[in-house]
Design an enzyme around this catalytic site. Structure first.
Site, PDB file in Angstrom:
ATOM      1  N   ASP A   9       0.843  -1.206   0.000  1.00 53.05           N
ATOM      2  CA  ASP A   9       0.000   0.000   0.000  1.00 53.05           C
ATOM      3  C   ASP A   9       0.879   1.257   0.000  1.00 53.05           C
ATOM      4  O   ASP A   9       0.795   2.067   0.908  1.00 53.05           O
ATOM      5  CB  ASP A   9      -0.931  -0.009   1.224  1.00 53.05           C
ATOM      6  CG  ASP A   9      -0.179   0.007   2.555  1.00 53.05           C
ATOM      7  OD1 ASP A   9       0.993  -0.440   2.606  1.00 53.05           O
ATOM      8  OD2 ASP A   9      -0.740   0.489   3.564  1.00 53.05           O
ATOM      9  N   HIS A 240       9.859  -0.655   9.122  1.00 57.77           N
ATOM     10  CA  HIS A 240       8.716  -1.574   9.099  1.00 57.77           C
ATOM     11  C   HIS A 240       8.793  -2.500   7.872  1.00 57.77           C
ATOM     12  O   HIS A 240       9.231  -3.639   7.961  1.00 57.77           O
ATOM     13  CB  HIS A 240       7.403  -0.791   9.111  1.00 57.77           C
ATOM     14  CG  HIS A 240       7.161  -0.026  10.379  1.00 57.77           C
ATOM     15  ND1 HIS A 240       7.205  -0.610  11.621  1.00 57.77           N
ATOM     16  CD2 HIS A 240       6.883   1.287  10.603  1.00 57.77           C
ATOM     17  CE1 HIS A 240       6.957   0.296  12.558  1.00 57.77           C
ATOM     18  NE2 HIS A 240       6.761   1.456  11.957  1.00 57.77           N
TER      19      HIS A 240
HETATM   20  C1  BDR Z   1       2.876  -0.284   8.689  1.00 56.91           C
HETATM   21  O1  BDR Z   1       1.849   0.680   8.508  1.00 56.91           O
HETATM   22  C2  BDR Z   1       2.107   1.464   7.378  1.00 56.91           C
HETATM   23  O2  BDR Z   1       1.913   2.815   7.678  1.00 56.91           O
HETATM   24  C3  BDR Z   1       3.520   1.168   6.940  1.00 56.91           C
HETATM   25  O3  BDR Z   1       3.653   1.246   5.543  1.00 56.91           O
HETATM   26  C4  BDR Z   1       3.760  -0.222   7.449  1.00 56.91           C
HETATM   27  O4  BDR Z   1       3.335  -1.190   6.519  1.00 56.91           O
HETATM   28  C5  BDR Z   1       3.601  -0.011   9.995  1.00 56.91           C
HETATM   29  O5  BDR Z   1       2.736  -0.137  11.075  1.00 56.91           O
HETATM   30 CA    CA Z   2       2.924  -0.622   4.180  1.00 58.05          CA
END
Ligand code: BDR
Ligand code: CA
Length: 319
Positions: A9, A240
């Protein structure tokens, strides 16, 4: 070499994860599937198209996916983290690439059935596309090689709420379905991503490397970094989505333990929380443990060689 579908995403850190994967010979990306999440599906798809164009990889198909959770509506995402365009308010056009006609869930089914036991999935957003694919074709659970998802928090607090991590909170019903299916799964959640920090110094060094993709990712990263500075008071960002790619490249960087997981789907303050069952009191009379019984065990990453992950990431992004 693993055949990899990246379900994403984008998202500033999704962009970096894609760059990381594209730069890694261990991974063979057979397709990208998009999902709503950080921003809406139109924008995440535009961003994926843009990123692949900048990478000069028009050969990788992009399949557009879900615009909303399996139940309920898209609630607007997290533009305060990733910018209104999901790419740090850089507002670049999508470029010449177009998505394929097959929707994301059908693309996943098609690839998994075509290449049994060969397809790995890196899930970097809400698990909606995977839940929809599973609903349409349950056979895929026996034929996927491995799913590694960024999301959840086993033994630490959340980031979207005190209880929940953002990807899980975006579609808890989908997450609970996917985490209950019988496919090999690994959770790369906040237990390890909050231990892995990309410092401003490292980012500055990465910025010196010039390529159209790196220039864009670094430009977008400034907004993302400002968010972490304001919110978490850190001079850098947590890692992340790229942690999933690091896991695929070198599993020895992570320590895992296996637990069945339920995701809180009630509309309460803990919505989206991933609950592993430690199983201490799991004898027949323990009715309270019923929701976890007969659920598959999921590998949960609980510790990480963080410095080695950062080193690997820096090496790959600057080569
Ligand atoms: C996740 O949430 C999204 O905002 C980032 O892309 C990542 O996949 C981190 O909590
Ligand atoms: Ca993400």
């Amino acid at each position: 070499m693993d055949k990899l579908i990246i379900d994403t995403d984008p998202g500033v850190d999704d962009g970096m994860a894609l760059q990381f994967a594209l730069a890694s010979e261990e991974l063979h990306i057979v397709g990208i599937t998009t999902v709503f999440g950080n921003v809406d599906i139109q924008q995440t798809t535009k961003n994926a198209l843009r990123l692949l164009h900048l990478a000069n990889r028009p050969d990788i198909p992009i399949a557009k996916g879900a615009s909303k959770p399996v139940q309920g509506e898209f609630l607007g995402g997290v533009p305060f983290v990733h910018g209104d365009d999901g790419q740090g308010n850089t507002w670049k056009p999508a470029g010449p690439l177009k998505p394929i006609n097959t929707p994301a869930d059908e693309f996943i089914i098609e690839q998994v059935l075509r290449y049994p036991d060969q397809i790995c999935i890196a899930a970097l957003g809400p698990l909606t596309n995977l839940a929809m694919a599973l609903e349409k074709e349950p056979k895929i659970q026996d034929r996927v090689k491995e799913i590694v998802f960024m999301g959840g928090n086993a033994f630490c607090s959340g980031n979207a709420t005190p209880a929940a991590e953002a990807n899980m909170l975006s579609d808890p019903e989908a997450a609970d379905k996917v985490l209950g299916a019988n496919w090999p799964m690994t959770m790369v959640g906040l237990d390890v991503t909050h231990k892995t920090m990309l410092s401003r110094d490292t980012l500055n060094r990465i910025s010196l490397f010039r390529s159209p993709l790196n220039d864009h990712v670094m430009e977008a990263y400034q907004f993302y970094q400002d968010f972490f500075m304001k919110t978490n008071k850190i001079d850098g960002t947590f890692v992340h989505d790229s942690s999933v790619i690091a896991y695929f490249i070198d599993r020895s960087l992570y320590k895992t333990l296996e637990y069945p997981i339920r995701v809180e789907t009630q509309h309460c303050i803990s919505r989206g929380k991933t609950w592993p069952s430690l199983g201490e009191a799991d004898h027949e009379g323990a009715k309270a443990l019923e929701p976890w019984r007969n659920r598959p065990k999921i590998k949960i990453c609980l510790d990480v060689k963080d410095q080695e992950v950062i080193q690997l990431l820096e090496e790959r992004l600057t080569q």
